[in-house]
Write a protein that holds these residues in place. Sequence first.
Motif, PDB file in Angstrom:
ATOM      1  N   HIS A 164      -8.975   6.758  18.828  1.00  0.00           N
ATOM      2  CA  HIS A 164      -7.676   7.222  19.335  1.00  0.00           C
ATOM      3  C   HIS A 164      -6.831   6.054  19.832  1.00  0.00           C
ATOM      4  CE1 HIS A 164      -9.086  11.294  18.996  1.00  0.00           C
ATOM      5  NE2 HIS A 164      -9.939  11.210  20.001  1.00  0.00           N
ATOM      6  N   HIS A 165      -7.495   5.097  20.489  1.00  0.00           N
ATOM      7  CA  HIS A 165      -6.777   3.977  21.091  1.00  0.00           C
ATOM      8  C   HIS A 165      -6.149   3.051  20.053  1.00  0.00           C
ATOM      9  CE1 HIS A 165     -10.783   2.488  20.140  1.00  0.00           C
ATOM     10  NE2 HIS A 165     -10.306   1.255  20.188  1.00  0.00           N
ATOM     11  N   GLU A 166      -6.614   3.124  18.807  1.00  0.00           N
ATOM     12  CA  GLU A 166      -6.080   2.267  17.757  1.00  0.00           C
ATOM     13  C   GLU A 166      -4.808   2.825  17.128  1.00  0.00           C
ATOM     14  OE1 GLU A 166      -8.857   0.607  14.936  1.00  0.00           O
ATOM     15  OE2 GLU A 166     -10.545   1.128  16.244  1.00  0.00           O
ATOM     16  N   VAL A 167      -4.479   4.053  17.453  1.00  0.00           N
ATOM     17  CA  VAL A 167      -3.249   4.642  16.925  1.00  0.00           C
ATOM     18  C   VAL A 167      -2.064   4.071  17.689  1.00  0.00           C
ATOM     19  CG1 VAL A 167      -1.936   6.781  16.641  1.00  0.00           C
ATOM     20  CG2 VAL A 167      -4.408   6.754  16.204  1.00  0.00           C
ATOM     21  N   SER A 168      -1.101   3.566  16.960  1.00  0.00           N
ATOM     22  CA  SER A 168       0.087   2.969  17.562  1.00  0.00           C
ATOM     23  C   SER A 168       0.856   4.001  18.389  1.00  0.00           C
ATOM     24  CB  SER A 168       0.983   2.424  16.450  1.00  0.00           C
ATOM     25  OG  SER A 168       2.317   2.288  16.865  1.00  0.00           O
ATOM     26  N   ASP A 169       1.292   3.593  19.583  1.00  0.00           N
ATOM     27  CA  ASP A 169       2.134   4.473  20.389  1.00  0.00           C
ATOM     28  C   ASP A 169       3.396   4.867  19.628  1.00  0.00           C
ATOM     29  OD1 ASP A 169       0.304   4.272  22.440  1.00  0.00           O
ATOM     30  OD2 ASP A 169       1.497   2.869  23.641  1.00  0.00           O
ATOM     31  N   GLY A 170       3.931   3.917  18.868  1.00  0.00           N
ATOM     32  CA  GLY A 170       5.152   4.196  18.112  1.00  0.00           C
ATOM     33  C   GLY A 170       4.944   5.239  17.038  1.00  0.00           C
ATOM     34  N   ILE A 171       3.802   5.187  16.354  1.00  0.00           N
ATOM     35  CA  ILE A 171       3.522   6.191  15.317  1.00  0.00           C
ATOM     36  C   ILE A 171       3.276   7.550  15.955  1.00  0.00           C
ATOM     37  CG2 ILE A 171       1.954   6.868  13.467  1.00  0.00           C
ATOM     38  CD1 ILE A 171       3.776   4.488  12.778  1.00  0.00           C
ATOM     39  N   ALA A 172       2.571   7.587  17.094  1.00  0.00           N
ATOM     40  CA  ALA A 172       2.357   8.853  17.800  1.00  0.00           C
ATOM     41  C   ALA A 172       3.690   9.459  18.233  1.00  0.00           C
ATOM     42  CB  ALA A 172       1.441   8.640  18.992  1.00  0.00           C
ATOM     43  N   GLU A 173       4.581   8.618  18.731  1.00  0.00           N
ATOM     44  CA  GLU A 173       5.910   9.096  19.131  1.00  0.00           C
ATOM     45  C   GLU A 173       6.687   9.595  17.918  1.00  0.00           C
ATOM     46  OE1 GLU A 173       8.800  10.076  21.874  1.00  0.00           O
ATOM     47  OE2 GLU A 173       6.869   9.151  22.363  1.00  0.00           O
ATOM     48  N   ARG A 174       6.512   8.934  16.783  1.00  0.00           N
ATOM     49  CA  ARG A 174       7.172   9.369  15.552  1.00  0.00           C
ATOM     50  C   ARG A 174       6.700  10.769  15.169  1.00  0.00           C
ATOM     51  NH1 ARG A 174       6.287   5.425  10.604  1.00  0.00           N
ATOM     52  NH2 ARG A 174       7.720   4.153  11.838  1.00  0.00           N
ATOM     53  N   VAL A 175       5.385  11.000  15.244  1.00  0.00           N
ATOM     54  CA  VAL A 175       4.853  12.325  14.929  1.00  0.00           C
ATOM     55  C   VAL A 175       5.444  13.363  15.878  1.00  0.00           C
ATOM     56  CG1 VAL A 175       2.764  13.746  14.934  1.00  0.00           C
ATOM     57  CG2 VAL A 175       2.725  11.466  13.888  1.00  0.00           C
ATOM     58  N   LYS A 176       5.459  13.052  17.176  1.00  0.00           N
ATOM     59  CA  LYS A 176       6.037  13.983  18.149  1.00  0.00           C
ATOM     60  C   LYS A 176       7.476  14.329  17.795  1.00  0.00           C
ATOM     61  CE  LYS A 176       7.687  14.299  22.905  1.00  0.00           C
ATOM     62  NZ  LYS A 176       7.854  13.623  24.199  1.00  0.00           N
ATOM     63  N   ASN A 177       8.264  13.332  17.439  1.00  0.00           N
ATOM     64  CA  ASN A 177       9.666  13.582  17.132  1.00  0.00           C
ATOM     65  C   ASN A 177       9.829  14.459  15.905  1.00  0.00           C
ATOM     66  OD1 ASN A 177      10.611  12.143  19.336  1.00  0.00           O
ATOM     67  ND2 ASN A 177      10.813  10.211  18.206  1.00  0.00           N
ATOM     68  N   TYR A 178       8.958  14.284  14.921  1.00  0.00           N
ATOM     69  CA  TYR A 178       9.044  15.149  13.738  1.00  0.00           C
ATOM     70  C   TYR A 178       8.684  16.593  14.080  1.00  0.00           C
ATOM     71  CZ  TYR A 178      10.246  11.809  10.107  1.00  0.00           C
ATOM     72  OH  TYR A 178      10.936  10.910   9.324  1.00  0.00           O
ATOM     73  N   VAL A 179       7.771  16.780  15.022  1.00  0.00           N
ATOM     74  CA  VAL A 179       7.446  18.138  15.461  1.00  0.00           C
ATOM     75  C   VAL A 179       8.613  18.726  16.246  1.00  0.00           C
ATOM     76  CG1 VAL A 179       5.915  19.528  16.920  1.00  0.00           C
ATOM     77  CG2 VAL A 179       4.956  17.726  15.470  1.00  0.00           C
ATOM     78  N   TYR A 180       9.069  18.020  17.267  1.00  0.00           N
ATOM     79  CA  TYR A 180      10.118  18.528  18.146  1.00  0.00           C
ATOM     80  C   TYR A 180      11.448  18.717  17.426  1.00  0.00           C
ATOM     81  CZ  TYR A 180       7.891  18.333  22.762  1.00  0.00           C
ATOM     82  OH  TYR A 180       7.117  18.573  23.864  1.00  0.00           O
ATOM     83  N   ASN A 181      11.827  17.750  16.586  1.00  0.00           N
ATOM     84  CA  ASN A 181      13.193  17.701  16.074  1.00  0.00           C
ATOM     85  C   ASN A 181      13.347  18.209  14.647  1.00  0.00           C
ATOM     86  OD1 ASN A 181      13.706  16.386  18.485  1.00  0.00           O
ATOM     87  ND2 ASN A 181      13.402  14.357  17.571  1.00  0.00           N
ATOM     88  N   ARG A 182      12.300  18.125  13.857  1.00  0.00           N
ATOM     89  CA  ARG A 182      12.389  18.531  12.453  1.00  0.00           C
ATOM     90  C   ARG A 182      11.574  19.785  12.160  1.00  0.00           C
ATOM     91  NH1 ARG A 182      14.294  13.814   9.832  1.00  0.00           N
ATOM     92  NH2 ARG A 182      15.406  12.622  11.431  1.00  0.00           N
ATOM     93  N   GLY A 183      10.818  20.258  13.144  1.00  0.00           N
ATOM     94  CA  GLY A 183      10.047  21.480  12.936  1.00  0.00           C
ATOM     95  C   GLY A 183       8.766  21.297  12.158  1.00  0.00           C
ATOM     96  N   MET A 184       8.276  20.062  12.025  1.00  0.00           N
ATOM     97  CA  MET A 184       7.004  19.846  11.339  1.00  0.00           C
ATOM     98  C   MET A 184       5.870  20.494  12.121  1.00  0.00           C
ATOM     99  SD  MET A 184       5.167  16.216  10.291  1.00  0.00           S
ATOM    100  CE  MET A 184       4.628  15.855  11.977  1.00  0.00           C
ATOM    101  N   GLY A 185       5.021  21.254  11.444  1.00  0.00           N
ATOM    102  CA  GLY A 185       3.854  21.836  12.088  1.00  0.00           C
ATOM    103  C   GLY A 185       2.796  20.784  12.339  1.00  0.00           C
ATOM    104  N   PHE A 186       2.002  20.992  13.390  1.00  0.00           N
ATOM    105  CA  PHE A 186       0.969  20.023  13.753  1.00  0.00           C
ATOM    106  C   PHE A 186      -0.303  20.777  14.095  1.00  0.00           C
ATOM    107  CE2 PHE A 186      -0.970  17.095  17.030  1.00  0.00           C
ATOM    108  CZ  PHE A 186      -1.302  16.083  16.131  1.00  0.00           C
ATOM    109  N   ILE A 187      -1.419  20.397  13.422  1.00  0.00           N
ATOM    110  CA  ILE A 187      -2.704  21.061  13.619  1.00  0.00           C
ATOM    111  C   ILE A 187      -3.747  20.006  13.979  1.00  0.00           C
ATOM    112  CG2 ILE A 187      -4.480  22.538  12.585  1.00  0.00           C
ATOM    113  CD1 ILE A 187      -2.330  23.619  10.696  1.00  0.00           C
ATOM    114  N   PRO A 188      -3.977  19.771  15.271  1.00  0.00           N
ATOM    115  CA  PRO A 188      -5.039  18.855  15.695  1.00  0.00           C
ATOM    116  C   PRO A 188      -6.390  19.573  15.644  1.00  0.00           C
ATOM    117  CG  PRO A 188      -3.823  19.646  17.605  1.00  0.00           C
ATOM    118  CD  PRO A 188      -3.175  20.263  16.400  1.00  0.00           C
TER     119      PRO A 188
END
Length: 241
Positions: free
Chosen positions: A76-100
């Motif tokens: 988990h720690h190797e995932v870039s903060d920027g990429i994680a934030e990018r995923v969040k923005n696609y969920v919040y702003n573009r309606g992308m579904g997310f299944i962890p």
Amino acid sequence: MKKIRVTVWNEYRHEPAEPRIAEIYPKGIHGAIADFLGEEPDFEVRTATLDMPEHGLTDEVLNGTDVLLWWGHMAHHEVSDGIAERVKNYVYNRGMGFIPLHSAHMSKPFRMIVGTSGNLLWGNNQHEIVWNLMPSHPIASGIPEYFHLETEEMYGEPFMIPQPDELVFASWFEHGNIFRSGACFYRGLGKVFYFQPGHEECRSFYNENVQKIIKNAVRWAAPGEFTCRYPSSCDFFSKLV
């Protein structure tokens, strides 16, 4: 027929390094999930892994993703903060579904999206019974009152998540622990479904009910008609949430 574009993300660290895990998932966990999702004629499936450039989650990939599935555990720690934030923005702003899935409860995107520490109680592999709490929910379609997993890593309460908007499944483990194992959240324009089974040492992703639940979740999480047509406005909205 318009297809649901699915990206299956996996850190892909256990499988190359541990022969016993590779024996269970010779194509990687992402490959196993992609295989059963690929059986559905309305799904278009691709995979991405941690060591790809930008973790395989470039804007081009995410622009072409309706639903993102995420499996991670030891990196988990190797995932870039920027990429994680990018995923969040696609969920919040573009309606992308997310299944962890499974240990993605500690992934950076999940914690950013739902606002949680992700901490829980965990223990050794045990027999698990998954109970269907909301049989009328789309994710529970075709799922029996309960089903058994011969062995799964024990996850138990307390599970440090916000109150789920919908709790579809809960699990009992043979030593008496219980767990909220299938929880829905609505965030911005997106939908999130956390689902607990899927430890790398277990064969849960070959279970027909687990597969059915994940397929149902992809259809449920896919964006509806209300999507962001004005990206600049959505980017502004993301700064407020």
